[in-house]
Design an enzyme around this catalytic site. Structure first.
Site, PDB file in Angstrom:
ATOM      1  N   GLY A   1       1.694  58.447  68.196  1.00  0.00           N
ATOM      2  CA  GLY A   1       0.657  57.484  67.864  1.00  0.00           C
ATOM      3  C   GLY A   1      -0.426  57.357  68.909  1.00  0.00           C
TER       4      GLY A   1
ATOM      5  CB  SER B   1       4.702  57.347  66.461  1.00  0.00           C
ATOM      6  OG  SER B   1       5.302  57.931  67.596  1.00  0.00           O
TER       7      SER B   1
ATOM      8  CG  HIS C   1       9.302  57.270  68.927  1.00  0.00           C
ATOM      9  ND1 HIS C   1       9.641  56.140  69.643  1.00  0.00           N
ATOM     10  CD2 HIS C   1       7.961  57.387  69.040  1.00  0.00           C
ATOM     11  CE1 HIS C   1       8.552  55.616  70.166  1.00  0.00           C
ATOM     12  NE2 HIS C   1       7.523  56.344  69.814  1.00  0.00           N
TER      13      HIS C   1
ATOM     14  CB  THR D   1       2.396  76.167  71.697  1.00  0.00           C
ATOM     15  OG1 THR D   1       1.714  77.237  72.360  1.00  0.00           O
ATOM     16  CG2 THR D   1       3.470  76.728  70.785  1.00  0.00           C
TER      17      THR D   1
ATOM     18  CB  CYS E   1      -0.326  35.554  75.630  1.00  0.00           C
ATOM     19  SG  CYS E   1       1.152  34.937  76.415  1.00  0.00           S
TER      20      CYS E   1
END
Length: 394
Positions: free
Chosen positions: A71, A203, A205, A239, A333
Site C-alpha cells: 500500500g 496490500s 498482508h 524484477t 490523535c
C-alpha cells in the site's frame, strides 16, 4: 499461554494456502519474468495469469492491475507522480489519511503546490459538503481513504467522487481521485467501476497474503517519477516478486470466494463487542456509543476502536499482552510525524483523556466467537483491577 491475535489491521496472519503457493512458486519458477528463455517465459505467463485472476477478483480490467510492494508504495507512486507538474496545482485530502499518503502530500506542498484538508463530521467522516465548497478548477488531485485504519469508519468515497465528476463536467477540468483501500481490500472493497476512482492501493498482508506485495489499481496511465527496466507498465521498475504475487493471488481469491461467510462471521464478532462494551460505563466507543450513532456512519465489520478514559492505551495494551492478547495501542490523535506535520494532532476531535486511552481491536476470517468472548472477559478484569483510575473519569 494461549495467544489471541486481535491486530489484523496491522498485519493479518498469512493463509496456509497462500504460504504453500509462495513456497511452490519459489521452487518451480526460477526464471526472471523479463528473460526470453523458457523459464523466463513460464514466469511471465504465471505473472500475467495472476494479474488476470486478481483483476477478476476485484472486478477490474487486467491492464489496470499494477503489482507493487504494498500500500505505501502504491500511494507514493501515484502522489509522487504529481511532482512532475510544473504549474502549481491544488490538492484536497481528508486529514485522516495514512502517513504514506500524508507525507508525500506534504512533499508536493514543499514543491510549491497548494494542500488543503477537508473538515471531519461528528460521525468521523470527511465532509462532502466541505468538498463541494473547496473544489475549484485548480484542483488536480484528491486523496480519500476508504476504510479508516484506526476508527474503522467507511468513508463516503463514492459520494465524493460523484460530486467531483459533476464538477469536472461543469468546469471542463480533470481531477485525479486516489483512494487508499488497504483496509478494505479482501473485506469490504468498493465496486471500482461504481466508485469511479482513478487509482487505489491494496496490500496483500491485510487480507491473508504475504508481506511486501500489493496492487495499485490504475485506471489511466500516469507519468512515473522513477525509472528502471520498464516492468509493470514502467511504473514499478524492478524484477517482479513472483512468489509474493502468486501467494497474494491465492489469498485474494480465497477472500472473494468466502466473502459472504467471512463478512457475516466478522459482523457477529463486532456485534458481540459493541453489545458488551455499551453495557460497561468504563468503555467508550467513538462514533458508535449508541446504536443510533453507529447507524449514522458505516463501519468495517473487521475493526473496532474503543477507549478506556483514565487508563493510557499503552498500559492497557501491556496488561492485555500479559494475558496473551495482541491489540494495537493506537490513537487517532497520533503523535507520529505525519500528524505533527499537519499540526492537527486530533482530527477526530477527541478529548485528551479519550485520545490517550484509545485501543484498536481488529480481527479476521479465522477469529472465533470464543476468542472474542475471552477478550471481553480480559478487558472486564483489567477494568475491575484498575477501577480507581477509571472511576475518576465517570
Amino acid at each position: 499461554m494461549t495467544n489471541f491475535y486481535f491486530d489484523w489491521a496491522a498485519s493479518a496472519p498469512c493463509d496456509r494456502q497462500a504460504a504453500e503457493t509462495f513456497a511452490e512458486t519459489l521452487s518451480r519458477y526460477p526464471g526472471n519474468p523479463s528473460a526470453l528463455h523458457r523459464q523466463g517465459k513460464e514466469a511471465r505467463a504465471l505473472t500475467e495469469q495472476c494479474r488476470r485472476i486478481c483483476a477478476s477478483s476485484l472486478r477490474i480490467p487486467p491492464e489496470t492491475v499494477v503489482f507493487t510492494s504494498g500500500g505505501s508504495e502504491s500511494n507514493n507512486i501515484v502522489i509522487s507522480s504529481f511532482l512532475r507538474k510544473r504549474q502549481p496545482i491544488q490538492i484536497l485530502s481528508s486529514p485522516v489519511e495514512h502517513p504514506s499518503v500524508i507525507n508525500p502530500l506534504f512533499e508536493l506542498k514543499n514543491a510549491g503546490h497548494t494542500l488543503d484538508f477537508l473538515k471531519m463530521t461528528d460521525a468521523g467522516l470527511f465532509s462532502t459538503d466541505d468538498l463541494k465548497r473547496k473544489l475549484s478548477p485548480s484542483v488536480a488531485l484528491v486523496c480519500l481513504i476508504h476504510t479508516h485504519n484506526e476508527t474503522g469508519t467507511v468513508q463516503p468515497v463514492a459520494e465524493a467522487v460523484r460530486i467531483i465528476r459533476e464538477f469536472e463536467k461543469e468546469n471542463n477540468v480533470r481531477i485525479h481521485v486516489h483512494c487508499d483501500a488497504v483496509q478494505s481490500a479482501g473485506k469490504a472493497a468498493p465496486d471500482w467501476k461504481e466508485s469511479d476512482v482513478d487509482s487505489a492501493s491494496l496490500s496483500a498482508h491485510k487480507f491473508g497474503g504475504p508481506r511486501g506485495v500489493g496492487i495499485l489499481y490504475l485506471k489511466n496511465p500516469i507519468c512515473p517519477l522513477y525509472c528502471g527496466g520498464g516492468q509493470e507498465r514502467g511504473l514499478r521498475p524492478g524484477t517482479e516478486n513472483l512468489p509474493g504475487i502468486a501467494a497474494m493471488t491465492t489469498a485474494l481469491r480465497q477472500r472473494e470466494q468466502n466473502r459472504t461467510e467471512e463478512t457475516a462471521s466478522a459482523l457477529r464478532i463486532r456485534t458481540l463487542f459493541t453489545t458488551a462494551f455499551r453495557k460497561n460505563r468504563s468503555i467508550f466507543l467513538p462514533f458508535a456509543e449508541t446504536e443510533e450513532a453507529e447507524k449514522s456512519a458505516r463501519f468495517s465489520p473487521y475493526l473496532l476502536m474503543i477507549a478506556l478514559p483514565g487508563l493510557p492505551s499503552e498500559v492497557t495494551q501491556r496488561l492485555l499482552n500479559d494475558r496473551g492478547f495482541s491489540v494495537s495501542a493506537g490513537s487517532a490523535c497520533s503523535s507520529n510525524a505525519a500528524a505533527n506535520k499537519q499540526k492537527m494532532k486530533n482530527p477526530f476531535g477527541f478529548d485528551r483523556k479519550t485520545a490517550e486511552s484509545l485501543l484498536r481491536l481488529s480481527w479476521g476470517h479465522s477469529t472465533s466467537i470464543e476468542e472474542a468472548k475471552a477478550l471481553i472477559k480480559a478487558l472486564e478484569e483489567i477494568i475491575k483491577e484498575n477501577s480507581i483510575l477509571l472511576r475518576k473519569e465517570l
